[in-house]
Design an enzyme around this catalytic site. Structure first.
Site, PDB file in Angstrom:
ATOM      1  N   GLU A 266       0.830  -1.207   0.000  1.00 32.19           N
ATOM      2  CA  GLU A 266       0.000   0.000   0.000  1.00 32.19           C
ATOM      3  C   GLU A 266       0.861   1.252   0.000  1.00 32.19           C
ATOM      4  OE1 GLU A 266      -3.076   0.036  -0.561  1.00 32.19           O
ATOM      5  OE2 GLU A 266      -3.935  -1.850   0.128  1.00 32.19           O
ATOM      6  N   ARG A 270       0.684   3.799  -3.140  1.00 35.36           N
ATOM      7  CA  ARG A 270       0.055   5.102  -2.873  1.00 35.36           C
ATOM      8  C   ARG A 270       1.085   6.200  -2.615  1.00 35.36           C
ATOM      9  NH1 ARG A 270      -5.695   3.790   0.052  1.00 35.36           N
ATOM     10  NH2 ARG A 270      -5.631   1.561  -0.205  1.00 35.36           N
ATOM     11  N   ASP A 399      -4.656  -9.673  -8.405  1.00 38.15           N
ATOM     12  CA  ASP A 399      -4.879  -8.651  -9.444  1.00 38.15           C
ATOM     13  C   ASP A 399      -3.669  -7.905 -10.011  1.00 38.15           C
ATOM     14  OD1 ASP A 399      -4.687  -7.391  -6.966  1.00 38.15           O
ATOM     15  OD2 ASP A 399      -6.642  -6.404  -7.050  1.00 38.15           O
ATOM     16  N   GLU A 533     -12.279   0.427  -9.864  1.00 38.48           N
ATOM     17  CA  GLU A 533     -11.929  -0.517 -10.938  1.00 38.48           C
ATOM     18  C   GLU A 533     -12.856  -0.498 -12.150  1.00 38.48           C
ATOM     19  OE1 GLU A 533     -12.005  -1.254  -7.694  1.00 38.48           O
ATOM     20  OE2 GLU A 533      -9.852  -1.458  -7.310  1.00 38.48           O
ATOM     21  N   THR A 619      -0.896   0.934 -10.244  1.00 39.31           N
ATOM     22  CA  THR A 619      -2.180   0.336  -9.873  1.00 39.31           C
ATOM     23  C   THR A 619      -3.028   1.265  -9.005  1.00 39.31           C
ATOM     24  OG1 THR A 619      -3.227  -1.689  -9.096  1.00 39.31           O
ATOM     25  CG2 THR A 619      -1.355  -0.869  -7.800  1.00 39.31           C
TER      26      THR A 619
HETATM   27  C1  DMJ Z   1      -6.383   0.550  -4.840  1.00 37.77           C
HETATM   28  O1  DMJ Z   1      -5.619   0.861  -3.749  1.00 37.77           O
HETATM   29  C2  DMJ Z   1      -5.565  -0.063  -5.920  1.00 37.77           C
HETATM   30  O2  DMJ Z   1      -6.239   0.020  -7.103  1.00 37.77           O
HETATM   31  C3  DMJ Z   1      -5.205  -1.485  -5.652  1.00 37.77           C
HETATM   32  O3  DMJ Z   1      -4.506  -2.086  -6.700  1.00 37.77           O
HETATM   33  C4  DMJ Z   1      -6.415  -2.302  -5.388  1.00 37.77           C
HETATM   34  N1  DMJ Z   1      -7.454  -1.666  -4.683  1.00 37.77           N
HETATM   35  C5  DMJ Z   1      -7.539  -0.284  -4.408  1.00 37.77           C
HETATM   36  C6  DMJ Z   1      -8.837   0.333  -4.872  1.00 37.77           C
HETATM   37  O4  DMJ Z   1      -9.925  -0.475  -4.871  1.00 37.77           O
END
Ligand code: DMJ
Length: 705
Positions: A266, A270, A399, A533, A619
């Site tokens: 995370e 982020r 994912d 998503e 992501t």
């Molecule tokens: C986000 O923090 C990112 O997209 C991550 O890859 C998966 N989920 C959350 C949002 O749903």
């Protein structure tokens, strides 16, 4: 002349100090002012010393005093036996008896607990394998090195900034689309302003309670996750005052030397992703420096027997561990497999190969492993290097691992063929085993659990529609059309999951079982937490097809969010999308600002804003530039790169090579035959003259790639 006495001296006479012949040879009953002053000083020093000795000496020395019999004076008397109702129970006399008794008890418990902890630690050490102990020692060493580096606060060496195309603009010509885009910007302002007012510096916002919110993924410190995550969205929307406000907070407050245990994944996607994107967009050095400082703090997480990182790391101690719920102490595929993009950029920007090595090591290890049915299980044990439970999903836990294989290839200007091959192989296996069509004709991605397909698709898996579309170009023979079509099918299914609810917002996961299609069955799966998503997939499909349905679907979602998730203090998730009177969860997730609103804004912008040939979104929707270095590195017109020692370059189809300061006449290169061989290859790649730094292992990696 006599000086009036300032202090009563009890009739004692103090002889004058004999400092030479006295000017007035006589005895005095009183003292001079200066003498009194000195006396006063000595006295007060003595008193301070006495008090200081008692209050400031370490506890142990106070305890020694008790042992010497002073406890009767300093603590109330403790008495056992005779007068006590229960023999063996102590009676404490004095007004504070209860407090003192508790204090004593606390002390005893603490000593007992410390003792037990030390014993446990010793036992734990004995249980550990040699590799684990070695890894721990390495963690300690790295920590010291990192701390030194951070202390030095060296400015980073300059590197050529990649071609940054389309960092602003994208104004739509159509007035209706322009209005929609403005509306999304207004939503961003509402989310940001409320966070600014009620949650500033906290990681997230509770928009109803109007206070900060701290999910455990960011640890116990206030690290301003929403600020960092939102910066690039603010930038591309032209909210520059807000951007600057965020930048100032980061400059003044963002500190990673905190005793806080964070999620490596995370924080990478982020914070590091957010800071790097903010750096590339704005050119402000501070973001790059902070990204690197944080990355250094994450490195100890890789000190495991296999090099597969722990899920969590304490930023201060460097101690890592995995989630208690993960199969048999495993690390998670989507976590350790979602570091590549950010780490490659870190190596590029710092010239430090360590980040590159960490993620390439993970890749090499995964390549060597057997995969049941060609599928990657979600759990991998970082101690043994073995898979945990055989559970494969394109939704949560799996994912973004697949996403980053594709994006590693795109980000390398399509030169990282190894990553592309891994992506193609994985997607083929997924298509074969996990992708099915429901009776009603909806294509969905199920989950593989111990040899059985669960017909359930998570909201998270909806990102795959965009991924298939993005990966269509460059896919194996004649499959581009197929993958674009597959992406469109997934988008349709995910849209259905929204459309079949009361709020027109999608549930966390939905089933395909008999009569039930694209609908959540269990109460615990009916929530919507402002996730991006589905909108992400609409945006990619819009960019590749320009089919107006994607803008229409995106607008439906935006209106639903506005209607059901907006509250006066920001935006909140909802607990049940099938109930027309929703209950709010009172959390404004940082990814709502980073992703959901960004993808919506891009959906209503022209393609010239952050064009996909030049930018790859991590992501968390943080755009990072493609490193178009293949044919430019070390050429005459890019001499400045040659001067930037220790930086990375792409060479033809191979991944990254570290380079030494390049001498145009080839001098300065080692006479080592291996290096000479490398130079020969270099020359054949059209990079001449120059020499390459690095170990044999790196070189093999490079050539093999
Ligand atoms: C986000 O923090 C990112 O997209 C991550 O890859 C998966 N989920 C959350 C949002 O749903």
């Amino acid at each position: 002349m006599t000086t009036p006495a300032l202090l009563p001296l009890s009739g004692r006479r103090i002889p004058p100090l004999n400092l030479g012949p006295p000017s007035f040879p006589h005895h005095r009953a009183t003292l001079r002012l200066s003498e009194k002053f000195i006396l006063l000083l000595i006295l007060s020093a003595f008193i301070t010393l006495c008090f200081g000795a008692f209050f400031f000496l370490p506890d142990s020395s106070k305890h020694k005093r008790f042992d010497l019999g002073l406890e009767d004076v300093l603590i109330p008397h403790v008495d056992a036996g005779k007068g006590a109702k229960n023999p063996g129970v102590f009676l404490i006399h004095g007004p504070d008896e209860h407090r003192h008794r508790e204090e004593e008890e606390r002390l005893r418990n603490k000593i007992r607990a410390d003792h037990e902890k030390a014993l446990e630690e010793a036992k734990e050490k004995l249980r550990k394998s040699r590799e684990e102990i070695r890894a721990e020692i390495q963690t300690e060493k790295n920590k010291v090195v990192q701390e030194m580096k951070i202390k030095q606060n060296k400015p980073l060496p300059p590197v050529p900034i990649p071609n940054l195309v389309g960092i602003s603009g994208g104004d739509p010509e159509d007035s209706d689309i322009r209005e929609k885009r403005e509306k999304i910007k207004e939503m961003m302002k509402h989310a940001w302003d409320n966070y600014r007012t009620y949650g500033w510096g906290h990681n997230e916002l509770r928009p109803i309670a109007r206070k900060g919110h701290s999910p455990n993924i960011f640890g116990s410190s206030q690290m301003g996750a929403t600020i960092v995550d939102a910066l690039d969205t603010l930038y591309i929307m032209g909210l520059h005052a807000e951007f600057l406000d965020g930048q100032r907070w980061i400059e003044d407050n963002l500190d990673f030397s905190v005793n806080s245990e964070v999620s490596v994944f995370e924080v990478n996607i982020r914070f590091i992703g957010g800071l790097l994107a903010a750096y590339y967009l704005s050119g402000e050095e501070i973001f790059k420096i902070k990204a690197v400082q944080l990355a250094e703090k994450l490195l100890p997480a890789f000190n495991t027997p296999t090099g597969i990182p722990w899920a969590m790391v304490n930023l201060k101690s460097g101690v890592g561990r995995n989630w208690g719920w993960a199969s048999a102490g495993s690390s998670i595929l989507a976590e350790f497999g979602t570091l590549h993009m950010e780490f490659m950029h870190l190596s590029y920007l710092t010239g430090d190969l360590i980040y590159y090595k960490k993620v390439m090591h993970i890749r090499k290890l995964l390549q060597k492993m057997d995969r049941p049915n060609g599928l990657y299980p979600n759990y991998l044990n970082p101690r043994t290097g073995r898979w945990g439970q055989y559970h494969t999903s394109v939704g949560g836990l799996g994912d973004s691992f697949y996403e980053y294989l594709l994006k590693a290839w795109l980000m390398s200007d399509k030169t990282d063929h190894e990553a592309r091959k891994m992506y193609d192989d994985a997607i083929e296996a997924i298509e074969k085993h996990l992708i099915k069509k429901s009776r009603g004709g909806l294509v969905f991605i199920g989950e593989w659990k111990n040899g059985h397909l669960e017909k359930k698709m998570g909201h998270l898996a909806c990102f795959a529609g965009g991924m298939f579309a993005l990966g269509a170009d460059g896919s194996r023979t004649d499959k581009a059309g197929h993958y674009l079509e597959l992406g469109a099918e997934i988008a349709r299914t995910c849209h259905e999951s929204y459309d079949r609810t009361a709020l027109k917002l999608g549930p966390e996961s939905f089933k395909f079982d008999g009569a039930v299609e694209a609908v959540a069955v269990r109460q615990a799966e009916k929530y919507y937490i402002l996730r991006p998503e589905v909108i992400e997939t609409y945006w990619y499909l819009w960019r590749f097809t320009h089919d107006p349905r994607y803008r229409q679907w995106g607008w439906e979602a935006a209106l639903a969010i506005e209607k059901y998730c907006r509250v006066s203090g920001g935006f909140s998730g909802v607990k049940d999308v099938y109930s027309s009177t929703p209950t709010h969860d009172d959390v404004q997730q940082s990814f709502f600002l980073a992703e959901t609103l960004k993808y919506l804004y891009l959906l209503f912008s022209g393609d010239d804003l952050l064009p996909l040939e030049h930018w790859v979104f991590n992501t968390e929707a943080h755009p990072l530039p493609v490193l178009h270095l293949a044919n430019t590195t070390l050429s005459a017109e890019h001499g400045h790169l040659a001067e930037a020692a220790g930086h990375l370059m792409f060479v033809g189809s191979v991944p990254l090579l570290p380079i030494q300061t390049v001498q145009r006449d080839g001098s300065g290169c080692s006479g080592d035959p291996a290096l000479q061989q490398r130079q020969a290859v270099e020359a054949s790649c059209g990079i001449n003259p120059g020499c390459i730094r690095g170990t044999e292992e790196e070189w093999e990696l490079t050539v093999a790639g």
